[in-house]
Design a protein around this motif. Structure first.
Motif, PDB file in Angstrom:
ATOM      1  N   UNK A 199       9.441   6.897   2.393  1.00 45.93           N
ATOM      2  CA  UNK A 199       8.622   7.203   3.501  1.00 45.93           C
ATOM      3  C   UNK A 199       7.777   8.602   3.379  1.00 45.93           C
ATOM      4  N   UNK A 200       6.285   8.276   3.142  1.00 46.46           N
ATOM      5  CA  UNK A 200       5.673   9.228   3.126  1.00 46.46           C
ATOM      6  C   UNK A 200       4.902  10.011   4.284  1.00 46.46           C
ATOM      7  N   UNK A 201       5.462  11.066   4.585  1.00 46.99           N
ATOM      8  CA  UNK A 201       5.060  11.681   5.892  1.00 46.99           C
ATOM      9  C   UNK A 201       3.854  12.257   5.947  1.00 46.99           C
ATOM     10  N   UNK A 202       3.101  12.109   4.679  1.00 47.74           N
ATOM     11  CA  UNK A 202       1.724  12.812   4.593  1.00 47.74           C
ATOM     12  C   UNK A 202       0.531  11.794   5.178  1.00 47.74           C
ATOM     13  N   UNK A 215       4.952   3.417   4.416  1.00 42.22           N
ATOM     14  CA  UNK A 215       6.011   3.122   3.134  1.00 42.22           C
ATOM     15  C   UNK A 215       5.337   2.802   1.693  1.00 42.22           C
ATOM     16  N   UNK A 216       5.943   3.859   0.933  1.00 43.89           N
ATOM     17  CA  UNK A 216       5.170   3.779  -0.411  1.00 43.89           C
ATOM     18  C   UNK A 216       6.274   3.572  -1.353  1.00 43.89           C
ATOM     19  N   UNK A 217       6.061   2.832  -2.789  1.00 43.17           N
ATOM     20  CA  UNK A 217       6.762   3.112  -4.000  1.00 43.17           C
ATOM     21  C   UNK A 217       6.166   3.554  -4.993  1.00 43.17           C
ATOM     22  N   UNK A 218       7.039   4.034  -6.000  1.00 42.88           N
ATOM     23  CA  UNK A 218       6.632   4.745  -7.045  1.00 42.88           C
ATOM     24  C   UNK A 218       7.056   4.021  -8.401  1.00 42.88           C
ATOM     25  N   UNK A 219       6.045   3.520  -9.184  1.00 41.80           N
ATOM     26  CA  UNK A 219       6.617   2.829 -10.361  1.00 41.80           C
ATOM     27  C   UNK A 219       6.991   3.801 -11.693  1.00 41.80           C
TER      28      UNK A 219
END
Length: 297
Positions: A199-202, A215-219
């Motif tokens: 969860x990206x609070x920025x 909601x983000x993901x990092x590969x």
């Protein structure tokens, strides 16, 4: 050798006060059917798995019939408890009177139960507890304080507390990759991918005065980010039931979202006069069961 004991017997043991006081919560379980977009909750089957005035929380399935969770005794010390759906038995895996264990999970190699441990001197680091019951091992001696984490490729992606909080990935000794800052407490590997979701609070939106967090993901192979929509307003715990579908809860209601869609769809409400506010969840596709945490009224 590990010994099966009832949860009630575990609670009677005298342990020291935990450094982290926690609220009263229980584990509940509900049957499910269907997969993917056809996933359903059989809400009429929901019932408590634990039922006591202390803290039972942070469940994770480790195989097709067992799960682990963190449980507090009456003095507030937390141990790793294993529950078997096959036998109905509870087993205390850690039995550690001088420290508390949180967020237990199975490592990728399936040889250890990992946990965030609050050590006697207050350090909060990631430890490994061998499945066969040998002495636990400190994994990353130089990474603290760890709050939450998940695994990919036998390495941990960790929420490190600070101002701001950071999401890091331990590629090797002395090789700590910073992925993001100012994140929420959900750090989850997206199933069957090299992606760590968070969860990206920025990146916030507001609906009826409540926050929706991106909601983000990092590969971890390509070092690229992916946007997966926003959280439910006011909710901070998510899980994957497969690589394309997320679950979150608000109040006593559980919702599902396809990563390609923006809207969350209700799967139903858990009716209870004794418990409210679902938070953390764990899903077993083999058992067709969803375990979730509810606060005691």
């Amino acid at each position: 050798m590990l010994k099966n004991i009832s949860l009630l017997a575990f609670l009677s043991l005298g342990f020291i006060q935990s450094l982290h006081a926690q609220g009263a919560s229980d584990l509940w379980v509900v049957d499910t059917e269907g997969k993917g977009g056809k996933f359903k909750l059989l809400t009429q089957t929901a019932n408590p798995l634990t039922n006591r005035p202390e803290y039972d929380n942070q469940p994770n399935f480790i195989n097709d019939s067992e799960m682990v969770f963190s449980a507090a005794d009456q003095k507030g010390n937390h141990d790793i408890i294993l529950y078997s759906f096959r036998t109905g038995n509870f087993t205390n895996l850690s039995k550690s009177p001088d420290r508390s264990e949180y967020s237990p999970n199975l490592t990728d190699c399936k040889q250890y139960i990992s946990a965030v441990v609050v050590e006697p001197d207050g350090k909060q680091r990631l430890w490994l507890y061998p499945i066969i019951g040998e002495t636990p091992e400190l994994l990353y001696d130089d990474i603290a304080p760890v709050g939450y984490y998940d695994w990919y490729d036998n390495k941990a992606a960790m929420f490190v507390l600070g101002e701001p909080n950071r999401l890091v990935y331990a590629r090797g000794k002395g090789d700590l990759q910073e992925i993001s800052k100012n994140i929420g407490r959900s750090v989850k590997n997206r199933p069957n991918t090299p992606e760590i979701s968070f969860l990206d609070r920025n990146d916030l939106e507001s609906t009826e005065g409540r926050e929706k967090v991106a909601i983000k993901s990092f590969n971890l192979k390509t070092n690229t980010f992916r946007s997966l929509g926003h959280s439910l307003p006011g909710s901070q715990d998510l899980i994957w039931i497969d690589k394309n579908h997320l679950l979150m809860a608000k109040g006593n209601e559980i919702f599902i979202k396809n990563v390609k869609d923006s809207d969350w769809l209700s799967l139903g409400k858990i009716e209870s006069s004794t418990h409210q506010n679902i938070s953390r969840m764990a899903y077993s596709p083999e058992l067709n069961k969803l375990v979730f945490v509810m606060n005691r009224n």
